[in-house]
Design an enzyme around this catalytic site. Sequence first.
Site, PDB file in Angstrom:
ATOM      1  N   ASP A  16       3.997 -14.543  12.387  1.00  0.00           N
ATOM      2  CA  ASP A  16       2.774 -14.934  12.802  1.00  0.00           C
ATOM      3  C   ASP A  16       1.453 -13.618  12.461  1.00  0.00           C
ATOM      4  OD1 ASP A  16      -0.077 -16.064  12.222  1.00  0.00           O
ATOM      5  OD2 ASP A  16       0.520 -18.160  13.823  1.00  0.00           O
ATOM      6  N   HIS A  24      -2.789  10.482  -0.578  1.00  0.00           N
ATOM      7  CA  HIS A  24      -2.730   8.807  -1.169  1.00  0.00           C
ATOM      8  C   HIS A  24      -2.537   9.379  -3.018  1.00  0.00           C
ATOM      9  CE1 HIS A  24      -4.496   6.598   1.328  1.00  0.00           C
ATOM     10  NE2 HIS A  24      -4.086   6.934   2.067  1.00  0.00           N
ATOM     11  N   GLU A  32       0.948  -1.013   0.173  1.00  0.00           N
ATOM     12  CA  GLU A  32      -0.229  -0.575  -0.335  1.00  0.00           C
ATOM     13  C   GLU A  32       0.726   1.230   0.643  1.00  0.00           C
ATOM     14  OE1 GLU A  32      -3.551   0.350   2.359  1.00  0.00           O
ATOM     15  OE2 GLU A  32      -3.736   2.497   2.642  1.00  0.00           O
ATOM     16  N   LYS A  74      -7.387  -0.833  11.788  1.00  0.00           N
ATOM     17  CA  LYS A  74      -6.999  -1.464  10.058  1.00  0.00           C
ATOM     18  C   LYS A  74      -6.133   0.010  10.147  1.00  0.00           C
ATOM     19  CE  LYS A  74      -6.636  -1.519   5.653  1.00  0.00           C
ATOM     20  NZ  LYS A  74      -6.151  -0.895   4.666  1.00  0.00           N
TER      21      LYS A  74
HETATM   22  C1  MEV Z   1      -6.258   2.676   5.298  1.00  0.00           C
HETATM   23  O1  MEV Z   1      -5.415   2.361   4.481  1.00  0.00           O
HETATM   24  C2  MEV Z   1      -6.121   3.714   6.637  1.00  0.00           C
HETATM   25  C3  MEV Z   1      -6.890   4.492   6.865  1.00  0.00           C
HETATM   26  O2  MEV Z   1      -8.338   4.218   6.430  1.00  0.00           O
HETATM   27  C4  MEV Z   1      -7.124   4.317   8.895  1.00  0.00           C
HETATM   28  C5  MEV Z   1      -8.299   5.158   8.906  1.00  0.00           C
HETATM   29  O3  MEV Z   1      -8.783   5.548   8.568  1.00  0.00           O
HETATM   30  O4  MEV Z   1      -7.452   6.195  10.557  1.00  0.00           O
HETATM   31  C6  MEV Z   1      -7.017   6.146   6.650  1.00  0.00           C
END
Ligand code: MEV
Length: 445
Positions: free
Chosen positions: A298, A395, A95, A282
Amino acid sequence: MSHAAKNLSAPQRAPTSRLPDFRKLSVEERVELLGQMLELSEGERLRFQGAEGLPMEVASRLIENVVGTFSLPMGLGLNLLVNGREYLVPMAVEEPSVVAASSFAAKLVREAGGFTAEADPSLMIGQVQVTEYGDPEWATAALLAAREEILARANSLHPAMVQRGGGARDLEVRVLPAPEGPDGEPLLILHLLIDCQEAMGANLINTMAEGVAPLVEELTGGRVFLRILSNLADRRLARASCRIPVSQLAFNGRTGEAIAEGIVQASRFAQADPYRAATHNKGIMNGIDPVAIATGQDWRAIEAGAHAFACRSGQYRPLSTWTLEDEQLVGRIELPLALGLVGGPIKVHPGVRLALEVLRVGSVQEFAQVLASVGLAQNLAALRALGSDGIQKGHLAMHARSVAMAAGARGAQVDEVAGLLARTGSVKVEQARELMRLLSGNPQE
Ligand code: MEV
Protein backbone atom coordinates in the site's frame (compact mmCIF):
# COMPACT_ATOMS: atom_id res chain seq x y z
CA MET A 1 9.63 -16.05 15.07
CA SER A 2 6.28 -15.41 13.43
CA HIS A 3 4.36 -17.95 11.38
CA ALA A 4 4.95 -16.03 8.15
CA ALA A 5 8.59 -15.43 8.95
CA LYS A 6 8.99 -19.19 9.40
CA ASN A 7 7.61 -19.75 5.90
CA LEU A 8 9.69 -16.99 4.43
CA SER A 9 12.84 -17.26 6.50
CA ALA A 10 16.28 -17.85 5.07
CA PRO A 11 15.30 -17.44 1.44
CA GLN A 12 17.86 -18.60 -1.04
CA ARG A 13 19.76 -15.37 -1.68
CA ALA A 14 20.72 -13.96 -5.04
CA PRO A 15 24.40 -14.97 -5.40
CA THR A 16 25.23 -11.36 -6.31
CA SER A 17 23.48 -8.16 -7.28
CA ARG A 18 26.58 -6.94 -9.08
CA LEU A 19 25.83 -7.62 -12.75
CA PRO A 20 28.12 -5.49 -14.92
CA ASP A 21 26.80 -4.92 -18.45
CA PHE A 22 23.27 -6.06 -17.49
CA ARG A 23 21.93 -2.94 -19.19
CA LYS A 24 23.66 -3.90 -22.45
CA LEU A 25 21.73 -7.18 -22.70
CA SER A 26 18.39 -7.53 -24.50
CA VAL A 27 15.30 -7.92 -22.31
CA GLU A 28 15.19 -11.63 -23.17
CA GLU A 29 18.85 -12.09 -22.23
CA ARG A 30 18.31 -10.27 -18.91
CA VAL A 31 15.38 -12.52 -18.03
CA GLU A 32 17.39 -15.57 -19.02
CA LEU A 33 20.30 -14.52 -16.79
CA LEU A 34 17.99 -13.72 -13.89
CA GLY A 35 16.14 -17.00 -14.38
CA GLN A 36 19.39 -18.93 -14.19
CA MET A 37 20.67 -17.02 -11.15
CA LEU A 38 17.45 -17.38 -9.20
CA GLU A 39 16.52 -20.78 -10.62
CA LEU A 40 13.16 -19.46 -11.82
CA SER A 41 10.72 -21.81 -13.55
CA GLU A 42 9.79 -21.32 -17.19
CA GLY A 43 6.41 -19.93 -16.06
CA GLU A 44 8.08 -17.35 -13.81
CA ARG A 45 10.39 -16.23 -16.58
CA LEU A 46 7.44 -15.78 -18.93
CA ARG A 47 5.66 -13.68 -16.33
CA PHE A 48 8.41 -11.08 -16.60
CA GLN A 49 7.47 -10.38 -20.17
CA GLY A 50 3.84 -9.79 -19.39
CA ALA A 51 2.97 -13.14 -20.94
CA GLU A 52 1.09 -13.78 -17.70
CA GLY A 53 0.02 -10.46 -16.20
CA LEU A 54 -2.80 -9.96 -13.73
CA PRO A 55 -5.65 -12.20 -14.98
CA MET A 56 -8.88 -10.25 -15.64
CA GLU A 57 -10.72 -12.69 -13.41
CA VAL A 58 -8.52 -11.61 -10.48
CA ALA A 59 -8.41 -7.92 -11.44
CA SER A 60 -12.19 -7.67 -11.56
CA ARG A 61 -12.41 -9.02 -8.02
CA LEU A 62 -9.67 -6.80 -6.58
CA ILE A 63 -11.43 -3.46 -7.18
CA GLU A 64 -14.74 -2.18 -8.58
CA ASN A 65 -15.86 -1.12 -12.07
CA VAL A 66 -12.89 -2.88 -13.67
CA VAL A 67 -12.47 -2.23 -17.38
CA GLY A 68 -8.93 -3.51 -17.84
CA THR A 69 -5.48 -3.76 -16.30
CA PHE A 70 -2.59 -1.30 -16.40
CA SER A 71 1.10 -2.05 -16.71
CA LEU A 72 4.39 -0.30 -15.97
CA PRO A 73 7.96 -1.16 -16.90
CA MET A 74 9.65 -3.27 -14.26
CA GLY A 75 13.40 -2.71 -13.97
CA LEU A 76 15.97 -4.34 -11.76
CA GLY A 77 17.92 -2.22 -9.28
CA LEU A 78 21.42 -3.71 -9.04
CA ASN A 79 24.42 -3.64 -6.71
CA LEU A 80 22.48 -3.42 -3.46
CA LEU A 81 24.33 -4.73 -0.43
CA VAL A 82 22.54 -4.32 2.92
CA ASN A 83 23.95 -5.77 6.15
CA GLY A 84 26.29 -7.86 4.00
CA ARG A 85 23.45 -9.39 1.93
CA GLU A 86 22.91 -9.07 -1.80
CA TYR A 87 19.56 -7.87 -3.14
CA LEU A 88 18.21 -7.64 -6.68
CA VAL A 89 15.53 -4.97 -6.45
CA PRO A 90 12.38 -5.10 -8.61
CA MET A 91 11.22 -1.55 -9.42
CA ALA A 92 7.97 -0.72 -11.25
CA VAL A 93 8.17 2.89 -12.39
CA GLU A 94 7.56 5.13 -15.40
CA GLU A 95 10.27 7.72 -14.65
CA PRO A 96 13.50 7.35 -16.64
CA SER A 97 16.76 7.41 -14.63
CA VAL A 98 15.33 6.04 -11.38
CA VAL A 99 16.57 2.46 -11.80
CA ALA A 100 19.92 3.57 -13.24
CA ALA A 101 20.45 6.12 -10.47
CA SER A 102 19.63 3.72 -7.66
CA SER A 103 21.92 1.04 -9.14
CA PHE A 104 24.72 3.55 -9.61
CA ALA A 105 24.55 4.86 -6.03
CA ALA A 106 24.22 1.34 -4.63
CA LYS A 107 27.46 0.50 -6.44
CA LEU A 108 29.24 3.46 -4.86
CA VAL A 109 28.01 2.36 -1.43
CA ARG A 110 28.82 -1.33 -1.91
CA GLU A 111 32.41 -0.41 -2.81
CA ALA A 112 32.53 1.25 0.62
CA GLY A 113 31.11 -1.82 2.41
CA GLY A 114 27.38 -1.48 1.72
CA PHE A 115 24.44 -0.19 3.75
CA THR A 116 23.87 -0.92 7.42
CA ALA A 117 20.18 -1.05 8.30
CA GLU A 118 17.73 -1.99 11.03
CA ALA A 119 13.96 -1.95 11.47
CA ASP A 120 11.57 -1.89 14.42
CA PRO A 121 9.03 -4.65 15.11
CA SER A 122 5.72 -4.28 13.25
CA LEU A 123 3.95 -2.13 15.83
CA MET A 124 1.04 -0.10 14.43
CA ILE A 125 -1.46 2.30 15.98
CA GLY A 126 -5.24 1.93 15.89
CA GLN A 127 -7.11 5.12 16.89
CA VAL A 128 -10.46 5.36 18.65
CA GLN A 129 -12.02 8.84 18.98
CA VAL A 130 -14.16 9.33 22.10
CA THR A 131 -16.56 12.28 22.61
CA GLU A 132 -19.10 13.28 25.29
CA TYR A 133 -16.99 11.60 27.96
CA GLY A 134 -17.33 14.31 30.64
CA ASP A 135 -14.11 14.98 32.51
CA PRO A 136 -11.03 14.13 30.41
CA GLU A 137 -8.92 13.15 33.41
CA TRP A 138 -11.59 10.82 34.73
CA ALA A 139 -12.17 9.25 31.29
CA THR A 140 -8.42 8.80 30.74
CA ALA A 141 -8.06 7.09 34.14
CA ALA A 142 -11.06 4.84 33.40
CA LEU A 143 -9.52 3.67 30.12
CA LEU A 144 -6.05 3.12 31.58
CA ALA A 145 -7.49 1.18 34.53
CA ALA A 146 -9.23 -1.16 32.05
CA ARG A 147 -6.07 -1.72 30.02
CA GLU A 148 -6.08 -5.54 30.35
CA GLU A 149 -9.79 -5.80 29.53
CA ILE A 150 -9.47 -3.60 26.44
CA LEU A 151 -6.43 -5.51 25.16
CA ALA A 152 -8.15 -8.84 25.80
CA ARG A 153 -11.24 -7.65 23.87
CA ALA A 154 -9.04 -6.52 20.98
CA ASN A 155 -7.11 -9.80 20.92
CA SER A 156 -10.29 -11.89 21.08
CA LEU A 157 -11.10 -10.49 17.63
CA HIS A 158 -8.02 -11.99 15.99
CA PRO A 159 -6.90 -15.14 17.81
CA ALA A 160 -4.84 -16.31 14.82
CA MET A 161 -2.64 -13.19 15.03
CA VAL A 162 -2.20 -13.75 18.76
CA GLN A 163 -1.18 -17.36 18.08
CA ARG A 164 1.44 -16.07 15.64
CA GLY A 165 2.93 -13.95 18.40
CA GLY A 166 1.26 -10.67 17.43
CA GLY A 167 -1.84 -8.77 18.51
CA ALA A 168 -2.72 -5.78 20.71
CA ARG A 169 0.19 -5.10 23.06
CA ASP A 170 -0.55 -1.84 24.81
CA LEU A 171 -2.69 1.27 24.88
CA GLU A 172 -2.25 4.98 25.31
CA VAL A 173 -4.76 7.75 25.90
CA ARG A 174 -4.19 11.20 24.43
CA VAL A 175 -6.12 14.38 25.26
CA LEU A 176 -5.79 16.99 22.52
CA PRO A 177 -6.91 20.61 22.58
CA ALA A 178 -10.16 21.33 20.71
CA PRO A 179 -9.42 22.81 17.28
CA GLU A 180 -12.26 25.36 17.73
CA GLY A 181 -10.58 26.87 20.82
CA PRO A 182 -10.95 26.64 24.60
CA ASP A 183 -14.76 26.36 24.49
CA GLY A 184 -14.70 23.12 22.48
CA GLU A 185 -14.53 19.63 23.98
CA PRO A 186 -10.91 18.40 24.09
CA LEU A 187 -10.34 15.34 21.94
CA LEU A 188 -9.93 12.06 23.76
CA ILE A 189 -8.08 9.56 21.60
CA LEU A 190 -7.36 5.98 22.57
CA HIS A 191 -4.39 4.38 20.81
CA LEU A 192 -4.22 0.62 20.53
CA LEU A 193 -0.65 -0.52 19.85
CA ILE A 194 -0.86 -3.63 17.73
CA ASP A 195 1.92 -5.95 16.59
CA CYS A 196 1.04 -6.93 13.02
CA GLN A 197 3.95 -9.36 12.51
CA GLU A 198 4.40 -10.02 8.78
CA ALA A 199 1.23 -8.15 7.74
CA MET A 200 0.89 -4.45 6.93
CA GLY A 201 -2.04 -4.80 9.27
CA ALA A 202 -4.73 -2.36 8.09
CA ASN A 203 -7.59 -4.88 8.32
CA LEU A 204 -6.44 -6.28 11.64
CA ILE A 205 -6.04 -2.84 13.20
CA ASN A 206 -9.40 -1.55 11.95
CA THR A 207 -11.15 -4.69 13.18
CA MET A 208 -9.62 -4.28 16.63
CA ALA A 209 -10.32 -0.52 16.80
CA GLU A 210 -13.95 -1.12 15.83
CA GLY A 211 -14.21 -4.12 18.14
CA VAL A 212 -13.17 -2.31 21.32
CA ALA A 213 -15.41 0.73 20.65
CA PRO A 214 -18.50 -0.52 22.58
CA LEU A 215 -16.31 -1.32 25.60
CA VAL A 216 -14.69 2.14 25.36
CA GLU A 217 -18.15 3.75 25.33
CA GLU A 218 -19.20 1.66 28.33
CA LEU A 219 -16.05 2.56 30.29
CA THR A 220 -16.18 6.30 29.58
CA GLY A 221 -19.92 6.84 29.22
CA GLY A 222 -18.94 8.64 26.02
CA ARG A 223 -19.65 8.23 22.33
CA VAL A 224 -17.12 6.83 19.87
CA PHE A 225 -16.78 8.22 16.35
CA LEU A 226 -13.70 7.22 14.31
CA ARG A 227 -12.05 3.81 14.68
CA ILE A 228 -9.19 3.47 12.23
CA LEU A 229 -5.45 2.84 11.91
CA SER A 230 -2.98 5.74 11.84
CA ASN A 231 -0.69 5.92 8.83
CA LEU A 232 1.83 7.82 10.91
CA ALA A 233 3.47 4.48 11.72
CA ASP A 234 6.14 5.97 13.97
CA ARG A 235 6.49 2.78 16.06
CA ARG A 236 7.50 0.92 12.92
CA LEU A 237 10.58 2.82 11.75
CA ALA A 238 13.38 1.66 9.51
CA ARG A 239 16.85 3.15 9.53
CA ALA A 240 19.71 2.80 7.07
CA SER A 241 23.12 4.40 6.86
CA CYS A 242 26.24 4.32 4.71
CA ARG A 243 29.77 5.71 4.93
CA ILE A 244 31.72 6.46 1.79
CA PRO A 245 35.37 7.60 1.87
CA VAL A 246 35.39 11.03 0.29
CA SER A 247 38.19 10.00 -2.10
CA GLN A 248 35.83 7.41 -3.69
CA LEU A 249 33.40 10.12 -4.75
CA ALA A 250 35.70 11.71 -7.34
CA PHE A 251 34.28 11.66 -10.88
CA ASN A 252 34.30 13.53 -14.17
CA GLY A 253 37.31 15.63 -13.25
CA ARG A 254 35.77 16.68 -9.92
CA THR A 255 37.49 15.83 -6.67
CA GLY A 256 35.81 13.69 -4.02
CA GLU A 257 35.88 16.73 -1.70
CA ALA A 258 33.98 18.82 -4.23
CA ILE A 259 31.30 16.15 -4.70
CA ALA A 260 30.95 15.58 -0.95
CA GLU A 261 30.65 19.32 -0.38
CA GLY A 262 27.79 19.49 -2.92
CA ILE A 263 25.95 16.64 -1.14
CA VAL A 264 26.43 18.14 2.32
CA GLN A 265 25.23 21.53 1.08
CA ALA A 266 22.14 19.85 -0.42
CA SER A 267 21.44 18.21 2.95
CA ARG A 268 21.76 21.57 4.77
CA PHE A 269 19.39 23.17 2.26
CA ALA A 270 16.74 20.49 2.87
CA GLN A 271 17.11 20.70 6.64
CA ALA A 272 16.53 24.46 6.61
CA ASP A 273 13.85 24.79 3.92
CA PRO A 274 10.59 22.81 3.58
CA TYR A 275 10.35 23.79 -0.11
CA ARG A 276 13.59 21.94 -0.74
CA ALA A 277 12.83 19.17 1.81
CA ALA A 278 9.71 18.20 -0.17
CA THR A 279 11.79 17.64 -3.32
CA HIS A 280 14.58 15.93 -1.39
CA ASN A 281 12.04 13.49 0.06
CA LYS A 282 10.40 13.03 -3.33
CA GLY A 283 13.80 11.81 -4.52
CA ILE A 284 13.89 9.29 -1.65
CA MET A 285 10.39 8.07 -2.50
CA ASN A 286 11.55 7.71 -6.14
CA GLY A 287 13.43 4.68 -4.86
CA ILE A 288 10.93 3.38 -2.33
CA ASP A 289 7.66 3.65 -4.28
CA PRO A 290 8.70 1.58 -7.31
CA VAL A 291 9.71 -1.34 -5.06
CA ALA A 292 6.51 -0.90 -3.04
CA ILE A 293 4.43 -1.00 -6.23
CA ALA A 294 6.26 -4.03 -7.68
CA THR A 295 5.83 -5.92 -4.40
CA GLY A 296 2.13 -5.10 -3.92
CA GLN A 297 2.47 -2.74 -0.95
CA ASP A 298 0.00 0.00 0.00
CA TRP A 299 2.27 2.76 -1.31
CA ARG A 300 -0.23 5.51 -0.41
CA ALA A 301 0.11 4.43 3.22
CA ILE A 302 3.90 4.46 2.94
CA GLU A 303 3.83 7.94 1.35
CA ALA A 304 1.41 9.30 3.98
CA GLY A 305 3.55 7.90 6.80
CA ALA A 306 6.79 9.22 5.36
CA HIS A 307 5.54 12.78 4.93
CA ALA A 308 3.77 12.94 8.28
CA PHE A 309 6.96 11.66 9.95
CA ALA A 310 9.00 14.28 8.06
CA CYS A 311 6.83 16.90 9.81
CA ARG A 312 7.17 15.54 13.34
CA SER A 313 9.20 18.49 14.64
CA GLY A 314 6.58 20.97 13.45
CA GLN A 315 8.58 21.79 10.31
CA TYR A 316 8.66 19.58 7.23
CA ARG A 317 12.20 18.18 7.14
CA PRO A 318 14.28 15.75 5.06
CA LEU A 319 14.03 12.05 5.90
CA SER A 320 17.78 11.72 5.33
CA THR A 321 20.88 13.70 6.21
CA TRP A 322 24.41 13.75 4.81
CA THR A 323 27.43 14.84 6.84
CA LEU A 324 31.19 14.68 6.65
CA GLU A 325 32.80 12.61 9.40
CA ASP A 326 36.51 11.66 9.44
CA GLU A 327 37.01 12.04 5.69
CA GLN A 328 33.88 10.04 5.03
CA LEU A 329 30.53 11.07 3.63
CA VAL A 330 27.91 9.65 5.99
CA GLY A 331 24.27 9.25 4.94
CA ARG A 332 21.47 8.38 7.34
CA ILE A 333 17.78 7.82 6.74
CA GLU A 334 14.89 7.07 9.09
CA LEU A 335 11.26 6.68 8.13
CA PRO A 336 8.14 4.64 8.93
CA LEU A 337 7.63 1.64 6.67
CA ALA A 338 4.39 -0.26 7.15
CA LEU A 339 5.02 -3.23 4.87
CA GLY A 340 3.42 -6.62 4.50
CA LEU A 341 4.57 -9.97 3.20
CA VAL A 342 1.17 -11.60 3.69
CA GLY A 343 -2.31 -10.44 2.72
CA GLY A 344 -3.18 -7.73 0.19
CA PRO A 345 -2.54 -8.59 -3.44
CA ILE A 346 0.44 -10.78 -2.53
CA LYS A 347 -1.33 -14.10 -2.94
CA VAL A 348 -3.36 -13.18 -6.01
CA HIS A 349 -1.11 -10.99 -8.16
CA PRO A 350 1.36 -13.13 -10.10
CA GLY A 351 3.64 -10.12 -10.80
CA VAL A 352 3.86 -9.30 -7.09
CA ARG A 353 4.72 -12.89 -6.23
CA LEU A 354 7.42 -12.83 -8.85
CA ALA A 355 8.86 -9.51 -7.60
CA LEU A 356 9.07 -10.93 -4.08
CA GLU A 357 10.69 -14.04 -5.47
CA VAL A 358 13.37 -11.80 -6.99
CA LEU A 359 13.82 -9.61 -3.89
CA ARG A 360 14.07 -12.57 -1.51
CA VAL A 361 13.53 -11.02 1.88
CA GLY A 362 12.82 -13.29 4.83
CA SER A 363 10.74 -10.94 6.99
CA VAL A 364 9.05 -7.53 6.91
CA GLN A 365 11.90 -6.15 9.01
CA GLU A 366 14.42 -7.25 6.42
CA PHE A 367 12.13 -5.85 3.71
CA ALA A 368 12.03 -2.47 5.51
CA GLN A 369 15.83 -2.43 5.82
CA VAL A 370 16.12 -2.97 2.07
CA LEU A 371 13.55 -0.27 1.25
CA ALA A 372 15.20 2.31 3.54
CA SER A 373 18.53 1.54 1.86
CA VAL A 374 17.06 1.90 -1.64
CA GLY A 375 15.59 5.27 -0.58
CA LEU A 376 18.98 6.42 0.69
CA ALA A 377 20.72 5.20 -2.49
CA GLN A 378 18.23 7.07 -4.67
CA ASN A 379 18.74 10.20 -2.57
CA LEU A 380 22.52 9.91 -2.86
CA ALA A 381 22.34 9.65 -6.65
CA ALA A 382 20.10 12.73 -6.88
CA LEU A 383 22.20 14.87 -4.51
CA ARG A 384 25.46 13.86 -6.15
CA ALA A 385 24.13 15.06 -9.51
CA LEU A 386 22.39 18.16 -8.12
CA GLY A 387 25.45 19.24 -6.15
CA SER A 388 27.72 18.96 -9.21
CA ASP A 389 26.65 18.86 -12.90
CA GLY A 390 22.90 19.17 -12.23
CA ILE A 391 20.43 16.43 -13.11
CA GLN A 392 19.44 17.54 -16.58
CA LYS A 393 22.56 16.18 -18.24
CA GLY A 394 21.83 12.59 -17.20
CA HIS A 395 18.06 12.99 -17.40
CA LEU A 396 18.07 14.37 -20.92
CA ALA A 397 19.81 11.31 -22.31
CA MET A 398 17.14 9.05 -20.75
CA HIS A 399 14.26 11.38 -21.53
CA ALA A 400 15.39 11.50 -25.16
CA ARG A 401 14.43 7.82 -25.55
CA SER A 402 10.78 8.40 -24.60
CA VAL A 403 10.68 11.53 -26.80
CA ALA A 404 12.05 9.51 -29.71
CA MET A 405 9.33 6.88 -29.16
CA ALA A 406 6.65 9.55 -28.86
CA ALA A 407 7.81 10.79 -32.30
CA GLY A 408 7.28 7.29 -33.70
CA ALA A 409 10.80 5.82 -33.54
CA ARG A 410 10.93 2.05 -33.00
CA GLY A 411 13.63 -0.62 -32.63
CA ALA A 412 17.21 0.48 -33.25
CA GLN A 413 15.95 3.88 -34.40
CA VAL A 414 15.00 4.76 -30.79
CA ASP A 415 18.62 4.86 -29.58
CA GLU A 416 19.83 6.50 -32.79
CA VAL A 417 17.29 9.35 -32.61
CA ALA A 418 17.68 9.69 -28.83
CA GLY A 419 21.47 9.95 -29.17
CA LEU A 420 21.13 12.72 -31.76
CA LEU A 421 18.48 14.53 -29.72
CA ALA A 422 20.65 14.50 -26.59
CA ARG A 423 23.57 15.84 -28.60
CA THR A 424 21.54 18.71 -30.04
CA GLY A 425 20.40 19.53 -26.49
CA SER A 426 16.85 20.10 -27.79
CA VAL A 427 14.92 17.06 -26.58
CA LYS A 428 11.55 17.79 -28.17
CA VAL A 429 9.12 15.65 -30.14
CA GLU A 430 9.18 18.08 -33.09
CA GLN A 431 12.98 17.88 -33.22
CA ALA A 432 12.79 14.08 -33.06
CA ARG A 433 10.35 14.01 -35.99
CA GLU A 434 12.67 16.26 -37.98
CA LEU A 435 15.62 13.96 -37.26
CA MET A 436 13.58 10.93 -38.32
CA ARG A 437 12.68 12.64 -41.58
CA LEU A 438 16.38 13.37 -42.22
CA LEU A 439 17.43 9.83 -41.28
CA SER A 440 14.83 8.33 -43.61
CA GLY A 441 16.45 10.36 -46.41
CA ASN A 442 13.11 11.99 -47.11
CA PRO A 443 13.14 15.47 -45.61
CA GLN A 444 9.80 16.28 -47.31
CA GLU A 445 7.95 13.44 -45.54
C1 MEV B 1 13.30 13.93 -9.55
O1 MEV B 1 12.32 12.95 -9.77
C2 MEV B 1 13.86 13.81 -8.15
C3 MEV B 1 14.81 14.93 -7.72
O2 MEV B 1 14.19 16.19 -7.89
C4 MEV B 1 15.15 14.69 -6.27
C5 MEV B 1 15.92 15.81 -5.61
O3 MEV B 1 15.82 16.98 -6.06
O4 MEV B 1 16.61 15.52 -4.61
C6 MEV B 1 16.06 14.95 -8.58
